[in-house]
Design an enzyme around this catalytic site. Sequence first.
Site, mmCIF file in Angstrom:
data_model
loop_
_atom_site.group_PDB
_atom_site.id
_atom_site.type_symbol
_atom_site.label_atom_id
_atom_site.label_comp_id
_atom_site.label_asym_id
_atom_site.label_seq_id
_atom_site.Cartn_x
_atom_site.Cartn_y
_atom_site.Cartn_z
ATOM 1 N N SER A 1 -4.713 3.514 -5.247
ATOM 2 C CA SER A 1 -4.942 3.451 -4.333
ATOM 3 C C SER A 1 -4.092 2.899 -2.957
ATOM 4 C CB SER A 1 -4.823 1.927 -4.690
ATOM 5 O OG SER A 1 -3.796 2.945 -4.911
ATOM 6 N N LEU B 1 -7.051 6.489 -2.875
ATOM 7 C CA LEU B 1 -5.699 7.010 -2.726
ATOM 8 C C LEU B 1 -5.057 6.243 -1.580
ATOM 9 C CD1 LEU B 1 -6.211 10.892 -2.940
ATOM 10 C CD2 LEU B 1 -5.370 9.380 -4.744
ATOM 11 N N ASP B 2 -3.748 6.039 -1.645
ATOM 12 C CA ASP B 2 -3.041 5.416 -0.528
ATOM 13 C C ASP B 2 -3.296 6.218 0.748
ATOM 14 O OD1 ASP B 2 -1.950 3.560 -2.233
ATOM 15 O OD2 ASP B 2 -0.077 4.660 -2.509
ATOM 16 N N ARG B 3 -3.207 5.560 1.871
ATOM 17 C CA ARG B 3 -3.427 6.224 3.160
ATOM 18 C C ARG B 3 -2.597 7.491 3.280
ATOM 19 N NH1 ARG B 3 -1.006 2.968 7.928
ATOM 20 N NH2 ARG B 3 0.858 3.697 6.821
#
Length: 344
Positions: free
Chosen positions: A2, A149-151
Amino acid sequence: MSDPDSEEGRHLKEVEADESAAGKRLDQWLTEALGPELSRNRVQALIRGGAVMLGTQTVTEPKRKVVIGERYAVAVPEPEVQVPVGEAIPLDILYEDDAVIVINKPAGLVVHPAPGNRTGTLVNALIHHCGQKLSTIGGAHRRGIVHRLDRDTSGVMVAAKTDEAHMALAEEFASHGRNGDLERVYVALVWGVPKRMAGMIDAPLGRALQDRTLRAVVPENRADSRDAVTHYKVLERYGEGASEGGGIASLVECWLETGRTHQVRVHLAHIGHPVIGDPAYGRAFRTKAQRLPEDAAAKVAALPRQALHARVLAFRHPETGEPMRFEAPIPDDLKEVMACLAGL
């Protein structure tokens, strides 16, 4: 899993013991050093709760005597952000029923509100679309959110509409697929070409000492070490020497056996092939773009995010048990970079 990651709902503050701290109890000194926002009782609770680190070691004894020169990292609670409200943010919905909603998250969309991103998140969009039909297990600021999820990573995500669905999905993600059909497949554009066309990266992850919001490969016996396994396969090679197994960049598919924070990004950087555009783990490789022709270099430089996409997510439906599999096509911004690299 994330975003740029700190402790959930906390930010890390580092403080160094000077001469005035020598011999004081840790809780007393930290109360003075952290300012009036935290009472001594609250500081004691943070220490006992494992929120204070001295180097790589967690300190849990408030009475510990402080030594000059020691540097402590404290996970300080963030002030509560306002309860999120629905916002009319477009969603690319791949599937939806009464239990789950599956979306193709675009790059740039933060998953849930936090200091610095109070609005404009996926949670705000889900509240607008689903109303009250979202799970509440994660709290008001993470309604429906089972994984992240990462930005700046695009791709498939599932959110839960009911608490029962959330618990079932959370268990499936926690087991890393060992108890079901969970499958997570990413594609990444990376610098260079791995020596082996397919392989496994088995390297435990923990917090990076130089920046505790990031992750790093760490020794197995370190206190915060977590097992992490990524399988990869080279799909395409780009640039001079590509036909002989070399090249300046490659398209790599990664299948996750575990799901740690930043796992794909850290593991690929660990084997010397960081994700193109990664501002945290690929910094040292930015000069690679200078080896590209002008148009390709400009296209890479213009990419505002890491070239990482969660292409496939598969899981068992939390109510019916039916195997579900979803795929999000590679987005246009990455396709454009791929097209430039393919023309080298």
